[in-house]
Design a protein around this motif. Structure first.
Motif, PDB file in Angstrom:
ATOM      1  N   GLN A 147       0.852  -1.180   0.000  1.00  0.00           N
ATOM      2  CA  GLN A 147       0.000   0.000   0.000  1.00  0.00           C
ATOM      3  C   GLN A 147       0.891   1.233   0.000  1.00  0.00           C
ATOM      4  O   GLN A 147       1.955   1.240   0.619  1.00  0.00           O
ATOM      5  CB  GLN A 147      -0.901   0.044   1.235  1.00  0.00           C
ATOM      6  CG  GLN A 147      -1.924  -1.049   1.288  1.00  0.00           C
ATOM      7  CD  GLN A 147      -2.800  -0.941   2.534  1.00  0.00           C
ATOM      8  OE1 GLN A 147      -2.522  -0.179   3.449  1.00  0.00           O
ATOM      9  NE2 GLN A 147      -3.864  -1.713   2.562  1.00  0.00           N
ATOM     10  N   LYS A 148       0.443   2.284  -0.692  1.00  0.00           N
ATOM     11  CA  LYS A 148       1.174   3.552  -0.726  1.00  0.00           C
ATOM     12  C   LYS A 148       0.265   4.637  -0.184  1.00  0.00           C
ATOM     13  O   LYS A 148      -0.908   4.714  -0.549  1.00  0.00           O
ATOM     14  CB  LYS A 148       1.590   3.880  -2.161  1.00  0.00           C
ATOM     15  CG  LYS A 148       2.383   5.166  -2.295  1.00  0.00           C
ATOM     16  CD  LYS A 148       2.786   5.389  -3.750  1.00  0.00           C
ATOM     17  CE  LYS A 148       3.507   6.697  -3.945  1.00  0.00           C
ATOM     18  NZ  LYS A 148       3.894   6.903  -5.345  1.00  0.00           N
ATOM     19  N   LYS A 149       0.826   5.471   0.700  1.00  0.00           N
ATOM     20  CA  LYS A 149       0.054   6.542   1.317  1.00  0.00           C
ATOM     21  C   LYS A 149       0.976   7.739   1.494  1.00  0.00           C
ATOM     22  O   LYS A 149       2.152   7.586   1.787  1.00  0.00           O
ATOM     23  CB  LYS A 149      -0.481   6.060   2.668  1.00  0.00           C
ATOM     24  CG  LYS A 149      -1.339   7.051   3.399  1.00  0.00           C
ATOM     25  CD  LYS A 149      -2.078   6.430   4.582  1.00  0.00           C
ATOM     26  CE  LYS A 149      -1.190   6.256   5.769  1.00  0.00           C
ATOM     27  NZ  LYS A 149      -1.920   5.856   6.988  1.00  0.00           N
ATOM     28  N   GLU A 151       1.529  11.254   3.664  1.00  0.00           N
ATOM     29  CA  GLU A 151       1.139  11.997   4.864  1.00  0.00           C
ATOM     30  C   GLU A 151       1.972  13.257   4.947  1.00  0.00           C
ATOM     31  O   GLU A 151       3.169  13.228   4.676  1.00  0.00           O
ATOM     32  CB  GLU A 151       1.363  11.161   6.129  1.00  0.00           C
ATOM     33  CG  GLU A 151       0.499   9.939   6.220  1.00  0.00           C
ATOM     34  CD  GLU A 151       0.744   9.143   7.506  1.00  0.00           C
ATOM     35  OE1 GLU A 151       1.655   9.501   8.286  1.00  0.00           O
ATOM     36  OE2 GLU A 151       0.017   8.167   7.720  1.00  0.00           O
ATOM     37  N   SER A 169       4.040   0.570   2.374  1.00  0.00           N
ATOM     38  CA  SER A 169       3.806  -0.426   3.422  1.00  0.00           C
ATOM     39  C   SER A 169       3.606  -1.816   2.849  1.00  0.00           C
ATOM     40  O   SER A 169       2.934  -1.980   1.828  1.00  0.00           O
ATOM     41  CB  SER A 169       2.568  -0.061   4.238  1.00  0.00           C
ATOM     42  OG  SER A 169       2.711   1.225   4.785  1.00  0.00           O
TER      43      SER A 169
END
Length: 198
Positions: A147-149, A151, A169
């Motif tokens: 997963q890519k996020k 912030e 992640s």
């Protein structure tokens, strides 16, 4: 735009970086770096820039961008390994309570960053004889877990310097970890002496 403008990702010394930052950051925030408990100093940021682990966008204030790999290490019983806290060189303890994470190097794949993170952060505690040769043999990244996020927040390490964290992640299993709580020491920046506890 002037061609003589300083490239914010290439500084010949921590002093050059410090001079550049002083013009762009609130003086009260910048003066607390490395002095206020839990903060890092300009030399730490200069090392991150030199290693390509961090980049700066030239603005007022500058924006620090960091690509981070976060590895949720899950054992066969479903337990997740968490880093409980980080002890800085001044003795300050910073609560972490998060999965293993490491700043990525330039042009590094997520898979390569995961293996490097496991070796650097957990290599001293892993009970597998082949660790010195090939950590990738004991790390199994779960298929489909990536997963890519993004912030954005003000960094605790560098007060007054906004940060953009690009989090990559994955879930993984790692052979040879102890079943009980343990401590490790991270010597990523040996002159900065950062110990991390899991």
């Amino acid at each position: 735009m002037s061609q003589t403008k300083q490239n914010p990702n290439h500084f010949s010394s921590p002093l050059c970086l410090s001079n550049w930052l002083q013009l762009r950051l609130p003086s009260d925030s910048f003066s607390s770096w490395g002095i206020k408990p839990g903060t890092k100093n300009v030399h730490n940021l200069w090392l991150e820039l030199s290693e390509g682990e961090t980049s700066l966008i030239d603005s007022t204030p500058p924006i620090r961008t960091v690509h981070v790999v976060s590895v949720r290490i899950i054992d066969e019983n479903g337990r997740i390994l968490l880093e409980s806290h980080q002890e800085l060189s001044d003795g300050t303890q910073r609560e972490r309570n998060r999965p293993l994470s490491e700043k990525m190097k330039p042009n590094e794949t997520v898979e390569d960053a995961v293996v490097r993170a496991v070796k650097e952060e957990l290599g001293s505690i892993i009970r597998v004889s082949s660790i010195e040769n090939d950590v990738s043999r004991i790390v199994n990244i779960k298929t489909g877990s990536y997963q890519k996020k993004v912030e954005e927040w003000v960094s605790v390490s560098y007060p007054g310097l906004p940060a953009c964290y690009v989090l990559h992640s994955v879930d993984a299993s790692v052979e040879g970890l102890p079943d009980e709580e343990f401590c490790t020491e991270d010597e990523e920046y040996s002159e900065c002496s950062v110990a991390e506890v899991a």
